[in-house]
Design a protein around this motif. Structure first.
Motif, short mmCIF file in Angstrom:
data_model
loop_
_atom_site.label_atom_id
_atom_site.label_comp_id
_atom_site.label_asym_id
_atom_site.label_seq_id
_atom_site.Cartn_x
_atom_site.Cartn_y
_atom_site.Cartn_z
N SER A 104 157.27 96.40 20.35
CA SER A 104 158.10 94.37 20.33
C SER A 104 159.10 94.11 20.02
O SER A 104 160.34 93.73 20.92
CB SER A 104 157.07 93.94 18.70
N LEU A 105 160.29 95.22 19.50
CA LEU A 105 161.58 95.53 20.02
C LEU A 105 161.91 95.78 20.75
O LEU A 105 163.22 95.07 21.03
CB LEU A 105 162.34 97.20 18.85
N LEU A 106 161.60 96.52 21.28
CA LEU A 106 162.26 96.92 22.92
C LEU A 106 161.95 95.29 23.79
O LEU A 106 162.80 95.02 24.64
CB LEU A 106 161.51 98.01 23.57
N LEU A 107 160.64 94.82 23.71
CA LEU A 107 160.60 93.54 24.61
C LEU A 107 161.66 92.31 23.93
O LEU A 107 161.92 91.95 25.49
CB LEU A 107 159.41 93.32 24.39
N ALA A 108 161.55 91.93 22.61
CA ALA A 108 162.40 91.69 22.86
C ALA A 108 163.70 91.98 23.06
O ALA A 108 164.66 90.49 23.79
CB ALA A 108 162.39 91.45 21.16
N ALA A 109 164.54 92.98 23.11
CA ALA A 109 165.78 93.43 23.52
C ALA A 109 165.80 93.01 24.93
O ALA A 109 166.82 93.01 25.67
CB ALA A 109 166.10 95.00 23.21
N VAL A 110 164.95 93.25 25.99
CA VAL A 110 164.91 93.26 26.91
C VAL A 110 165.24 91.71 28.06
O VAL A 110 165.82 90.60 28.28
CB VAL A 110 163.52 93.63 27.91
#
Length: 376
Positions: A104-110
């Motif tokens: 979820s952290l990576l998805l939000a950053a993308v």
């Protein structure tokens, strides 16, 4: 650039490519990305890569910084300890984190950096074709054209299956695995991972994912290594009673394993598998990344970390030249990841046959061998 798969590898690759000045689109088969899964470990070399992408503070917020691994027997008697992360002299911490929270952290950053439509869900890769200038990828109801395709679509990769249709079955270690997580009070210093071995080739790993949540993995050798049987199932619900047959009564550093197992809302069972390293991952303007390229045993907790390193090396090489960069990326990462696959196999094979002194020596050697080429 097109990336198939919105897991840890695909999302990290999108962020690394963006940081290198290359825009990417991620296509993902599932329609809704939800924070699923259990625990995952990010070793210092992976934390260094993610910190360079500006995610260091976020990792500290969602993860537990592991200070040491405690190797013990099923009664909790310590065999030896290994300092980890900053406590072990590494440049970066080691984190235990919930896989869903990390994704979820990576998805939000993308989505924040590349735009809200950078990840297309419900877009299962059906096929692709390429020529010297581009790759055309077909998903349900749409077709994409890109300068290159990166298959980061996991252990059962559709991209890999099309590149290597004769790859054969997955290779099974002969080990049954169960995973779960349960509410439990702090054990040891609250930042330690316990790795315990017992009778009959049984092994259990436990580590905290937060102040009161403990992740556990239980493994039992049940057969000789060989091709995975065709009827093997993945992530099927496991039964606490079956796990307790092997691990009931274990107590590790104040952690009651029976309570941990019975207190887990869900238990998953799956086989321990890998594949022999490929002589080449991709072809033309297509390559692989992460589990799609080099599935490995979870021994050493290195799978996700190697995937993160893949993403950085891929971005570095493609920033120089895309067609030649794909092969340069593979040439750098194939040898390094093949060495980790081999080291994991050896650790798994000999874990129960070694004395505590031998285990300490082999573990130290393993750490050095699997981190040396990731410091930059």
């Amino acid at each position: 650039m097109l990336i198939a798969g919105a897991g840890i590898g695909g999302l990290t690759a999108a962020l690394a490519l963006h940081a290198a000045g290359i825009e990417a689109t991620v296509v993902e088969a599932v329609r809704e990305l939800r924070p699923l899964g259990l625990g995952v470990n990010l070793l210092p070399h992976a934390v260094g890569e993610l910190t360079a992408l500006g995610l260091g503070d976020d990792l500290a917020r969602i993860g537990v910084a592991t200070t040491r691994n405690v190797y013990c027997d099923q009664a909790g008697n310590t065999l030896f300890t290994e300092e980890r992360g900053l406590a072990g002299g590494y440049r970066w911490p080691q984190y235990s984190v919930h896989r869903g929270r990390l994704q979820s952290l990576l998805l939000a950053a993308v989505r924040d950096r590349l735009g809200p439509h950078a990840v297309r869900t419900g877009a299962r890769l059906l096929d692709f074709e390429q020529d010297t200038d581009a790759v055309r990828v077909r998903v349900p109801g749409a077709e994409f054209e890109a300068e290159a395709l990166v298959g980061a679509d996991g252990l059962h990769s559709a991209v890999r299956a099309r590149l290597h249709p004769d790859q054969g079955p997955l290779l099974w270690a002969g080990v049954r695995m169960w995973r779960g997580a349960a509410e439990a009070g702090p054990f040891l210093d609250g930042r330690s991972m316990v790795i315990a071995r017992g009778d009959r080739n049984a092994e259990l790993i436990a580590y905290p994912l937060g102040p009161s949540l403990v992740n556990w993995v239980a493994m039992v050798s049940v057969a000789e290594p060989g091709p995975l049987p065709g009827d093997a199932s993945w992530n099927q619900p496991g039964r606490a009673e079956e796990v307790l047959e092997h691990f009931g009564g274990w107590t590790l550093g104040g952690l009651d394993v029976s309570d941990l197992i019975t207190g887990s809302p869900a238990i998953l069972e799956y086989p321990m598998v890998d594949r022999d390293p490929l002589p080449a991952w991709g072809r033309g303007r297509v390559t692989l990344l992460g589990d799609a390229a080099h599935p490995m045993y979870p021994v050493g907790a290195n799978g996700a970390s190697q995937t993160v390193v893949d993403a950085r090396v891929l971005a570095d090489e493609l920033a120089r030249d895309i067609p030649r960069g794909l092969r340069a990326y593979e040439n750098k990462r194939r040898e390094a990841t093949a060495a980790v696959v081999a080291a994991n196999r050896e650790m798994q094979r000999s874990w129960h046959a070694r004395s505590p002194e031998e285990l300490a020596r082999v573990t130290t050697t393993y750490r050095r061998a699997t981190r040396a080429d990731h410091q930059h």
